[in-house]
Design a protein around this motif. Sequence first.
Motif, PDB file in Angstrom:
ATOM      1  N   VAL A 244       2.729  -4.860 -27.404  1.00 15.92           N
ATOM      2  CA  VAL A 244       2.752  -5.499 -26.109  1.00 15.92           C
ATOM      3  C   VAL A 244       3.530  -6.746 -26.049  1.00 15.92           C
TER       4      VAL A 244
ATOM      5  N   THR B  49       7.309  -5.620 -26.255  1.00 14.57           N
ATOM      6  CA  THR B  49       7.960  -5.084 -25.142  1.00 14.57           C
ATOM      7  C   THR B  49       7.865  -6.156 -23.930  1.00 14.57           C
ATOM      8  N   LEU B  50       7.136  -7.057 -23.917  1.00 13.32           N
ATOM      9  CA  LEU B  50       7.397  -8.090 -22.848  1.00 13.32           C
ATOM     10  C   LEU B  50       8.221  -9.124 -23.233  1.00 13.32           C
TER      11      LEU B  50
ATOM     12  N   GLY C  26      13.274  -9.197 -24.247  1.00 10.70           N
ATOM     13  CA  GLY C  26      11.826  -8.507 -23.521  1.00 10.70           C
ATOM     14  C   GLY C  26      11.934  -8.278 -22.107  1.00 10.70           C
TER      15      GLY C  26
ATOM     16  N   VAL D 152      10.446  -9.616 -19.669  1.00  8.64           N
ATOM     17  CA  VAL D 152      10.020 -10.811 -18.899  1.00  8.64           C
ATOM     18  C   VAL D 152      11.687 -11.649 -18.801  1.00  8.64           C
TER      19      VAL D 152
ATOM     20  N   ILE E 272       5.663  -4.456 -14.551  1.00  5.06           N
ATOM     21  CA  ILE E 272       4.910  -5.048 -15.485  1.00  5.06           C
ATOM     22  C   ILE E 272       3.297  -4.812 -15.525  1.00  5.06           C
TER      23      ILE E 272
ATOM     24  N   LEU F  46       1.183  -3.035 -18.603  1.00  7.23           N
ATOM     25  CA  LEU F  46      -0.163  -3.707 -19.265  1.00  7.23           C
ATOM     26  C   LEU F  46      -1.398  -2.811 -18.891  1.00  7.23           C
TER      27      LEU F  46
END
Length: 102
Positions: free
Chosen positions: A43, A46-47, A59, A61, A84, A88
């Motif tokens: 996670v 990825t973010l 990422g 973000v 997003i 999640l």
Amino acid sequence: WHLKSSVEKEGILLFSQTPTNNLQKYILFYMEPIKAPKKRIKVARTLFGRQEKEYRTKGLVEEYDGKILNPRVFLVPSSKQKEIAAILSQEKVNFAFDEVWK
């Protein structure tokens, strides 16, 4: 108070002492701690991407012009909220979000 919630949602300014131009709607995401190390790393990469000595990836973000506030809290533009939230949810991460204007 349907009118009140509509005004809050759309960000319409009815009265202000100071001029507030160019405000944009962002979504502030809060994630609960992820206990499983494998899932937590997946996670996070990825973010937030990955930064190591000779390896660097962006990422989501950063790609979406968001901002990382700490490892579990970040801002993204409201237009990217669904993407997003889908990531999640797919990873079964407990999260919450709020609308903010910046």
